[in-house]
Design a protein around this motif. Structure first.
Motif, PDB file in Angstrom:
ATOM      1  N   TRP A  39       0.877  -1.184   0.000  1.00 53.35           N
ATOM      2  CA  TRP A  39       0.000   0.000   0.000  1.00 53.35           C
ATOM      3  C   TRP A  39       0.910   1.229   0.000  1.00 53.35           C
ATOM      4  O   TRP A  39       1.834   1.314   0.803  1.00 53.35           O
ATOM      5  CB  TRP A  39      -0.903  -0.002   1.242  1.00 53.35           C
ATOM      6  CG  TRP A  39      -1.988   1.019   1.256  1.00 53.35           C
ATOM      7  CD1 TRP A  39      -3.297   0.832   0.900  1.00 53.35           C
ATOM      8  CD2 TRP A  39      -1.898   2.402   1.685  1.00 53.35           C
ATOM      9  NE1 TRP A  39      -4.017   2.001   1.058  1.00 53.35           N
ATOM     10  CE2 TRP A  39      -3.177   2.976   1.535  1.00 53.35           C
ATOM     11  CE3 TRP A  39      -0.850   3.203   2.165  1.00 53.35           C
ATOM     12  CZ2 TRP A  39      -3.456   4.309   1.857  1.00 53.35           C
ATOM     13  CZ3 TRP A  39      -1.129   4.529   2.473  1.00 53.35           C
ATOM     14  CH2 TRP A  39      -2.413   5.068   2.322  1.00 53.35           C
ATOM     15  N   HIS A  62      -8.691   5.227   7.222  1.00 55.23           N
ATOM     16  CA  HIS A  62      -8.078   6.395   7.863  1.00 55.23           C
ATOM     17  C   HIS A  62      -7.794   7.473   6.826  1.00 55.23           C
ATOM     18  O   HIS A  62      -6.668   7.640   6.356  1.00 55.23           O
ATOM     19  CB  HIS A  62      -6.792   5.976   8.587  1.00 55.23           C
ATOM     20  CG  HIS A  62      -7.026   4.893   9.574  1.00 55.23           C
ATOM     21  ND1 HIS A  62      -7.768   5.098  10.719  1.00 55.23           N
ATOM     22  CD2 HIS A  62      -6.683   3.583   9.577  1.00 55.23           C
ATOM     23  CE1 HIS A  62      -7.847   3.962  11.391  1.00 55.23           C
ATOM     24  NE2 HIS A  62      -7.200   3.033  10.711  1.00 55.23           N
ATOM     25  N   CYS A  72       1.356   7.573  11.481  1.00 56.21           N
ATOM     26  CA  CYS A  72       1.359   8.756  10.607  1.00 56.21           C
ATOM     27  C   CYS A  72       1.428  10.042  11.424  1.00 56.21           C
ATOM     28  O   CYS A  72       2.216  10.942  11.113  1.00 56.21           O
ATOM     29  CB  CYS A  72       0.117   8.758   9.717  1.00 56.21           C
ATOM     30  SG  CYS A  72       0.192   7.519   8.410  1.00 56.21           S
ATOM     31  N   TYR A  93      -0.172   2.089  16.209  1.00 51.82           N
ATOM     32  CA  TYR A  93      -0.605   1.660  14.862  1.00 51.82           C
ATOM     33  C   TYR A  93      -2.123   1.748  14.676  1.00 51.82           C
ATOM     34  O   TYR A  93      -2.887   1.219  15.475  1.00 51.82           O
ATOM     35  CB  TYR A  93      -0.134   0.228  14.617  1.00 51.82           C
ATOM     36  CG  TYR A  93      -0.596  -0.348  13.296  1.00 51.82           C
ATOM     37  CD1 TYR A  93      -0.221   0.230  12.091  1.00 51.82           C
ATOM     38  CD2 TYR A  93      -1.414  -1.481  13.262  1.00 51.82           C
ATOM     39  CE1 TYR A  93      -0.649  -0.311  10.877  1.00 51.82           C
ATOM     40  CE2 TYR A  93      -1.829  -2.025  12.052  1.00 51.82           C
ATOM     41  CZ  TYR A  93      -1.448  -1.431  10.865  1.00 51.82           C
ATOM     42  OH  TYR A  93      -1.876  -1.960   9.678  1.00 51.82           O
ATOM     43  N   LEU A  94      -2.529   2.394  13.588  1.00 50.13           N
ATOM     44  CA  LEU A  94      -3.931   2.404  13.151  1.00 50.13           C
ATOM     45  C   LEU A  94      -4.035   1.417  11.989  1.00 50.13           C
ATOM     46  O   LEU A  94      -3.404   1.611  10.953  1.00 50.13           O
ATOM     47  CB  LEU A  94      -4.334   3.787  12.654  1.00 50.13           C
ATOM     48  CG  LEU A  94      -4.293   4.942  13.650  1.00 50.13           C
ATOM     49  CD1 LEU A  94      -4.511   6.267  12.915  1.00 50.13           C
ATOM     50  CD2 LEU A  94      -5.349   4.740  14.722  1.00 50.13           C
ATOM     51  N   CYS A  96      -5.064  -0.573   8.751  1.00 53.18           N
ATOM     52  CA  CYS A  96      -5.690  -0.302   7.456  1.00 53.18           C
ATOM     53  C   CYS A  96      -6.119  -1.631   6.857  1.00 53.18           C
ATOM     54  O   CYS A  96      -7.251  -1.786   6.403  1.00 53.18           O
ATOM     55  CB  CYS A  96      -4.675   0.422   6.579  1.00 53.18           C
ATOM     56  SG  CYS A  96      -5.132   0.636   4.879  1.00 53.18           S
TER      57      CYS A  96
HETATM   58  N1  SME Z   1      -1.133   2.751   9.635  1.00 44.59           N
HETATM   59  C1  SME Z   1      -1.242   4.196   9.652  1.00 44.59           C
HETATM   60  C2  SME Z   1      -2.606   4.631   9.198  1.00 44.59           C
HETATM   61  C3  SME Z   1      -2.716   4.766   7.730  1.00 44.59           C
HETATM   62  S1  SME Z   1      -3.069   3.302   6.931  1.00 44.59           S
HETATM   63  O1  SME Z   1      -1.949   2.369   7.125  1.00 44.59           O
HETATM   64  C4  SME Z   1      -3.163   3.576   5.313  1.00 44.59           C
HETATM   65  C5  SME Z   1      -0.945   4.729  11.033  1.00 44.59           C
HETATM   66  O2  SME Z   1      -0.778   3.951  11.968  1.00 44.59           O
HETATM   67  O3  SME Z   1      -0.904   5.950  11.206  1.00 44.59           O
END
Ligand code: SME
Length: 148
Positions: A39, A62, A72, A93-94, A96
């Protein structure tokens, strides 16, 4: 290792007519040339949020990330590249995609200002090293020089 590829992408970014076209070109070439880049996207600073711009890969939930959130947000706040070898072990970590194992986030800086960032996820654990950092930091510098 990435010298020819870096040159190809930098030339394409420099040849693009404006910042938006340059961002799209960078995303397209990075995704096409690097098999471990599952990605690839660019977030742009709008006020105190990162807003998703061009990307290739699965749609991310996100699309707007506050600076105090995610890997990010951390990279933008710290104005520094962040490499995470195992995203599931990083509390920032968010998610995706469930398949994502590792991530690199590189700020796009003009002076001290964060204009945005390049975000790359990989389905491979620990996919990103010094070559990726140098390549993406060079692309980020080229993107920062483009006029909107
Ligand atoms: N993983 C990112 C969020 C964006 S998605 O991976 C596209 C994060 O932890 O900020």
């Amino acid at each position: 290792m990435h010298a020819t590829l870096t040159d190809e992408i930098l030339r394409a970014v420099e040849a693009a007519p404006d910042a938006a076209a340059a961002q799209q070109t960078a995303v397209d070439l990075l995704k096409a040339r690097l098999p471990h880049y599952t990605w690839v996207g660019i977030y742009l600073m709008e006020g105190d949020e990162l807003v998703l711009g061009p990307f290739l890969g699965k749609p991310s939930p996100h699309t707007r990330i506050p600076l105090d959130s995610g890997i990010c947000g951390a990279a933008a706040s710290q104005r520094a590249t962040i490499i995470v070898d195992d995203v599931n072990a990083d509390p920032r970590y968010l998610a995706c995609s469930l398949e994502t194992k590792s991530e690199i986030v590189v700020p796009i800086m003009r002076g001290d200002d964060v204009l945005g960032e390049i975000d790359v996820d990989s389905d491979r654990p620990a996919a990103f090293g010094g070559d990726d950092r140098r390549l993406l930091e060079a692309v980020a510098r080229a993107l920062a020089q483009k006029k909107a």
